[in-house]
Scaffold this active site. Structure first.
Site, PDB file in Angstrom:
ATOM      1  N   TYR A  35      59.551   5.924   8.153  1.00 29.53           N
ATOM      2  CA  TYR A  35      59.830   4.758   9.000  1.00 29.53           C
ATOM      3  C   TYR A  35      60.180   5.362  10.408  1.00 29.53           C
ATOM      4  O   TYR A  35      59.554   4.871  11.792  1.00 29.53           O
ATOM      5  CB  TYR A  35      61.435   4.007   8.831  1.00 29.53           C
ATOM      6  CG  TYR A  35      61.809   3.130   9.538  1.00 29.53           C
ATOM      7  CD1 TYR A  35      61.127   1.751   9.778  1.00 29.53           C
ATOM      8  CD2 TYR A  35      62.760   3.382  10.479  1.00 29.53           C
ATOM      9  CE1 TYR A  35      61.705   0.961  10.842  1.00 29.53           C
ATOM     10  CE2 TYR A  35      63.354   2.579  11.365  1.00 29.53           C
ATOM     11  CZ  TYR A  35      62.590   1.328  11.513  1.00 29.53           C
ATOM     12  OH  TYR A  35      63.297   0.491  12.537  1.00 29.53           O
TER      13      TYR A  35
ATOM     14  N   SER B 209      62.799   1.990  18.545  1.00 27.89           N
ATOM     15  CA  SER B 209      64.228   2.481  17.955  1.00 27.89           C
ATOM     16  C   SER B 209      64.746   3.833  18.364  1.00 27.89           C
ATOM     17  O   SER B 209      63.818   4.555  18.700  1.00 27.89           O
ATOM     18  CB  SER B 209      63.782   2.678  16.209  1.00 27.89           C
ATOM     19  OG  SER B 209      64.777   2.956  15.286  1.00 27.89           O
TER      20      SER B 209
HETATM   21  O1  NJP Z   1      65.325  -6.991  10.990  1.00 30.00           O
HETATM   22  P1  NJP Z   1      65.073  -8.544  10.295  1.00 30.00           P
HETATM   23  P2  NJP Z   1      65.418  -6.839  12.721  1.00 30.00           P
HETATM   24  N1  NJP Z   1      54.412 -10.867   9.568  1.00 30.00           N
HETATM   25  O2  NJP Z   1      64.680  -8.125   8.634  1.00 30.00           O
HETATM   26  C1  NJP Z   1      59.574 -10.176  10.229  1.00 30.00           C
HETATM   27  C2  NJP Z   1      63.598  -2.896  14.510  1.00 30.00           C
HETATM   28  N2  NJP Z   1      64.844  -1.985  14.416  1.00 30.00           N
HETATM   29  O3  NJP Z   1      65.671  -8.048  13.398  1.00 30.00           O
HETATM   30  O4  NJP Z   1      57.919 -12.623   7.884  1.00 30.00           O
HETATM   31  C3  NJP Z   1      55.321 -11.296  10.090  1.00 30.00           C
HETATM   32  O5  NJP Z   1      66.212  -9.310  10.324  1.00 30.00           O
HETATM   33  C4  NJP Z   1      60.646 -11.043   9.559  1.00 30.00           C
HETATM   34  O6  NJP Z   1      60.058 -12.055   9.213  1.00 30.00           O
HETATM   35  P3  NJP Z   1      59.410 -13.006   7.889  1.00 30.00           P
HETATM   36  C5  NJP Z   1      62.759  -3.161  13.155  1.00 30.00           C
HETATM   37  O7  NJP Z   1      62.090  -1.821  12.871  1.00 30.00           O
HETATM   38  C6  NJP Z   1      65.974  -2.623  13.738  1.00 30.00           C
HETATM   39  O8  NJP Z   1      66.516  -5.679  12.592  1.00 30.00           O
HETATM   40  O9  NJP Z   1      59.798 -14.267   7.792  1.00 30.00           O
HETATM   41  N3  NJP Z   1      56.519 -11.207  10.540  1.00 30.00           N
HETATM   42  C7  NJP Z   1      61.593 -10.939  10.217  1.00 30.00           C
HETATM   43  O10 NJP Z   1      61.545 -12.151  11.270  1.00 30.00           O
HETATM   44  C8  NJP Z   1      61.997  -4.390  13.494  1.00 30.00           C
HETATM   45  O11 NJP Z   1      60.884  -3.794  14.233  1.00 30.00           O
HETATM   46  C9  NJP Z   1      67.045  -1.773  13.879  1.00 30.00           C
HETATM   47  O12 NJP Z   1      59.908 -11.947   6.841  1.00 30.00           O
HETATM   48  C10 NJP Z   1      57.218 -10.227   9.460  1.00 30.00           C
HETATM   49  C11 NJP Z   1      61.365  -9.681  11.258  1.00 30.00           C
HETATM   50  O13 NJP Z   1      60.041  -9.112  10.863  1.00 30.00           O
HETATM   51  C12 NJP Z   1      62.736  -5.167  14.465  1.00 30.00           C
HETATM   52  O14 NJP Z   1      63.663  -4.126  14.859  1.00 30.00           O
HETATM   53  C13 NJP Z   1      66.947  -0.903  14.408  1.00 30.00           C
HETATM   54  C14 NJP Z   1      56.187  -9.492   8.667  1.00 30.00           C
HETATM   55  C15 NJP Z   1      62.370  -8.515  10.624  1.00 30.00           C
HETATM   56  O15 NJP Z   1      63.878  -9.087  10.873  1.00 30.00           O
HETATM   57  C16 NJP Z   1      63.327  -6.432  14.116  1.00 30.00           C
HETATM   58  O16 NJP Z   1      64.215  -6.003  12.798  1.00 30.00           O
HETATM   59  C17 NJP Z   1      66.010  -0.332  15.228  1.00 30.00           C
HETATM   60  C18 NJP Z   1      54.737  -9.822   8.601  1.00 30.00           C
HETATM   61  N4  NJP Z   1      54.058  -9.176   7.787  1.00 30.00           N
HETATM   62  C19 NJP Z   1      64.828  -1.085  15.212  1.00 30.00           C
HETATM   63  N5  NJP Z   1      57.148  -8.543   8.238  1.00 30.00           N
HETATM   64  C20 NJP Z   1      68.331  -2.381  12.777  1.00 30.00           C
HETATM   65  N6  NJP Z   1      68.290  -3.451  12.521  1.00 30.00           N
HETATM   66  O17 NJP Z   1      69.261  -1.378  12.660  1.00 30.00           O
HETATM   67  C21 NJP Z   1      58.139  -8.769   8.594  1.00 30.00           C
HETATM   68  O18 NJP Z   1      66.066   0.900  15.942  1.00 30.00           O
HETATM   69  N7  NJP Z   1      58.292  -9.501   9.663  1.00 30.00           N
END
Ligand code: NJP
Length: 223
Positions: A147, A135
């Protein structure tokens, strides 16, 4: 033969967009997250080049199993994108919630390590590629942000992993976006980076010839 990419956090946002973009670019994709219904919908849209592998990345046996199933289904694993991540409701240290920190550190730090540890035996066979979502928050200071500190870990780890993988011809890339328009936020962010923009960066890093290791892609919004 098509190469194979396993993506964590593939049920929404950056991970789902990367699944679609990578499949479009000719990759097989294995989709991991906890939301089975969402994974199956995305895999169904992509077709035979995708499999849905429901998985909680904080459970080592589940990510290990997902990698084994991917290798069995597609014949090997060429790349892993450790993208699953989360933030917290309660910002800062003084007003922070240590239980929330625990869960976030498990997903953002330990689960990335679990994924790398489980992936290396597969990637060694293919001289493969490990990609991880860092990030802007992992390259900058944000008042009291735990975070941000988890993403500083990701950046440090990604660089160190790249040096280890280099010994056998593997590569590691950190994807470092600023604000992306995903479910990570409660409100839409239409002028910020789109998940497809980040997906393009992942596909770019994966597509480079073996002579070029893209160590980091840093993407900022342009509004
Ligand atoms: O967010 P979101 P992003 N086991 O909430 C999964 C980073 N980032 O695409 O399990 C397995 O749509 C969850 O799936 P589910 C951020 O830190 C973002 O933005 O079905 N999976 C979902 O697919 C992250 O590392 C921004 O709930 C787990 C996904 O994670 C990455 O981008 C900026 C889980 C989250 O999708 C993707 O986030 C930046 C588990 N225990 C970095 N827990 C930004 N959006 O601005 C969660 O610099 N997931």
């Amino acid at each position: 033969m098509a190469k194979t990419l396993l993506i964590t956090g593939a049920s929404s946002g950056i991970g789902a967009a990367t699944a679609r973009a990578a499949a479009e670019a000719g990759w097989n994709v294995a989709l991991c997250a906890r939301s089975t219904d969402k994974l199956e919908k995305i895999a169904g849209e992509i077709g035979d080049a995708a499999i849905a592998l429901p998985c909680d990345v904080t459970k080592r046996e589940e990510i290990t199993d997902a990698l084994e199933k991917t290798a069995a289904h597609f014949g090997g694993v060429d790349a892993v994108y450790a993208n699953a991540g989360m933030g917290v409701e309660n910002a800062g240290i003084e007003n922070g919630d240590p239980d929330e920190w625990h869960d976030m550190i498990h997903v953002n730090i330990l689960a990335v390590l679990y994924a790398a540890h489980a992936a290396i035996p597969h990637l060694k066979k293919t001289k493969g590629h490990f990609v991880v979502t860092g990030s802007k928050a992992g390259r900058d200071t944000f008042k009291g942000s735990v975070y941000s500190a988890t993403k500083w870990f990701v950046h440090g780890f990604g660089e160190n992993l790249a040096e280890e993988m280099r010994e056998w011809g593997g590569r590691a890339t950190i994807i470092a976006p600023g604000m992306v328009d995903t479910a990570f936020f409660d409100e839409p962010k239409p002028t910020k980076i789109q998940p497809e923009d980040v997906a393009n960066a992942v596909v770019y890093a994966l597509a480079q010839p073996k002579t070029a290791a893209v160590r980091e892609v840093y993407i900022m919004p342009n509004d």
